[in-house]
Design an enzyme around this catalytic site. Structure first.
Site, PDB file in Angstrom:
ATOM      1  N   CYS A  66       0.824  -1.206   0.000  1.00  0.00           N
ATOM      2  CA  CYS A  66       0.000   0.000   0.000  1.00  0.00           C
ATOM      3  C   CYS A  66       0.864   1.266   0.000  1.00  0.00           C
ATOM      4  O   CYS A  66       1.521   1.539  -0.997  1.00  0.00           O
ATOM      5  CB  CYS A  66      -0.994  -0.058   1.155  1.00  0.00           C
ATOM      6  SG  CYS A  66      -2.420   1.000   0.878  1.00  0.00           S
TER       7      CYS A  66
ATOM      8  N   GLU B 145      -1.109  -8.392   5.654  1.00  0.00           N
ATOM      9  CA  GLU B 145      -0.866  -8.481   7.107  1.00  0.00           C
ATOM     10  C   GLU B 145      -2.153  -8.296   7.903  1.00  0.00           C
ATOM     11  O   GLU B 145      -2.168  -8.504   9.107  1.00  0.00           O
ATOM     12  CB  GLU B 145       0.192  -7.435   7.526  1.00  0.00           C
ATOM     13  CG  GLU B 145      -0.283  -5.993   7.599  1.00  0.00           C
ATOM     14  CD  GLU B 145      -0.445  -5.332   6.215  1.00  0.00           C
ATOM     15  OE1 GLU B 145      -0.313  -6.036   5.192  1.00  0.00           O
ATOM     16  OE2 GLU B 145      -0.716  -4.124   6.183  1.00  0.00           O
TER      17      GLU B 145
ATOM     18  N   HIS C 139      -3.317  -5.308   1.719  1.00  0.00           N
ATOM     19  CA  HIS C 139      -2.705  -5.529   3.039  1.00  0.00           C
ATOM     20  C   HIS C 139      -2.791  -6.991   3.488  1.00  0.00           C
ATOM     21  O   HIS C 139      -3.646  -7.328   4.307  1.00  0.00           O
ATOM     22  CB  HIS C 139      -3.440  -4.689   4.099  1.00  0.00           C
ATOM     23  CG  HIS C 139      -3.217  -3.222   3.985  1.00  0.00           C
ATOM     24  ND1 HIS C 139      -2.196  -2.572   4.638  1.00  0.00           N
ATOM     25  CD2 HIS C 139      -3.880  -2.273   3.298  1.00  0.00           C
ATOM     26  CE1 HIS C 139      -2.245  -1.277   4.363  1.00  0.00           C
ATOM     27  NE2 HIS C 139      -3.257  -1.074   3.546  1.00  0.00           N
TER      28      HIS C 139
HETATM   29  N1  GLN Z   1      -3.629   6.466   1.140  1.00  0.00           N
HETATM   30  C1  GLN Z   1      -2.362   6.186   1.757  1.00  0.00           C
HETATM   31  C2  GLN Z   1      -1.234   6.974   1.098  1.00  0.00           C
HETATM   32  O1  GLN Z   1      -1.416   7.541   0.073  1.00  0.00           O
HETATM   33  C3  GLN Z   1      -2.034   4.719   1.688  1.00  0.00           C
HETATM   34  C4  GLN Z   1      -3.018   3.956   2.516  1.00  0.00           C
HETATM   35  C5  GLN Z   1      -2.469   2.710   3.120  1.00  0.00           C
HETATM   36  O2  GLN Z   1      -1.264   2.477   3.160  1.00  0.00           O
HETATM   37  N2  GLN Z   1      -3.363   1.896   3.619  1.00  0.00           N
HETATM   38  O3  GLN Z   1      -0.152   7.001   1.623  1.00  0.00           O
END
Ligand code: GLN
Length: 203
Positions: free
Chosen positions: A74, A169, A167
């Site tokens: 992410c 995890e 994710h």
């Molecule tokens: N929206 C977040 C970002 O741009 C990422 C979200 C996340 O890691 N769950 O950093």
């Protein structure tokens, strides 16, 4: 486990379930002691800022250049990207992908989707997406491992670098962590082989 910000504790707990030894990385010494690194989800702006503030951005780029396996989830995937136009700070810029931050809009800023991940046995992987980025483009060196129904890339790999926009995890499914652990093992095997060959040559 990069532990500047984000959900690094969940990753460490998941690795423990696989009997993979993990420690938190915040200093240069810890970075140099790591055989592989996970960059967690969180806020990519904050992690990018702290990488600079802790003096870790360049050393981490150097270690990646010499083959350190790194997995970004992410926000971590955003940090690996060469192109992240929605981020006003430098990423690590090591993976030939273009990411759009918060790509899935407000109403569905969190959702789950079953993913078919190349190379993972045992059926679909339940992907948890939280204000997730989308990987919109990937260069020819990127192996696309999974896509969402809209065609955007949810997982991609280039050698020792892995990016997932979801994710693992936060689920009970250990398969992506096991995949990354195998990438680290593979790299350690190569490094040992290289050392043995160097010793043979110098003997
Ligand atoms: N929206 C977040 C970002 O741009 C990422 C979200 C996340 O890691 N769950 O950093």
């Amino acid at each position: 486990m990069l532990a500047l910000q984000g959900d690094f504790r969940e990753h460490v707990a998941t690795l423990a379930r696989l009997d993979v030894a993990a420690f938190e990385v915040r200093t240069l010494e810890q970075l140099h002691a790591a055989d592989g690194l996970i960059i967690p989800g969180g806020e990519s702006t904050t992690i990018a800022r702290l990488l600079l503030a802790f003096g870790l951005r360049e050393p981490l780029r150097d270690r990646i250049a010499s083959g350190l396996p790194v997995w970004g989830t992410c926000a971590g995937a955003i940090l690996l990207a060469e192109r992240a136009p929605g981020l006003d700070r430098p990423t690590l810029a090591v993976l030939d992908i273009t990411v759009e931050r918060n790509a899935f809009g407000r109403q569905v800023d969190s959702f789950e989707a079953d993913l078919k991940i190349a190379g993972l046995e045992g059926g679909p992987f339940r992907g948890v997406f939280i204000r997730a980025p989308a990987i919109l483009e990937a260069g020819p060196g990127i192996e696309v491992l999974a896509r969402l129904e809209d065609g955007s890339i949810a997982a991609g790999r280039d050698g020792a670098l892995l990016a997932t926009t979801f994710h693992p995890e936060l689920t009970d499914d250990l398969r992506v962590h096991a995949l990354f652990a195998a990438m680290v093992e593979e790299r350690l095997g190569e490094a040992e082989g290289g050392l043995a060959r160097a010793e043979e040559l110098s003997a």
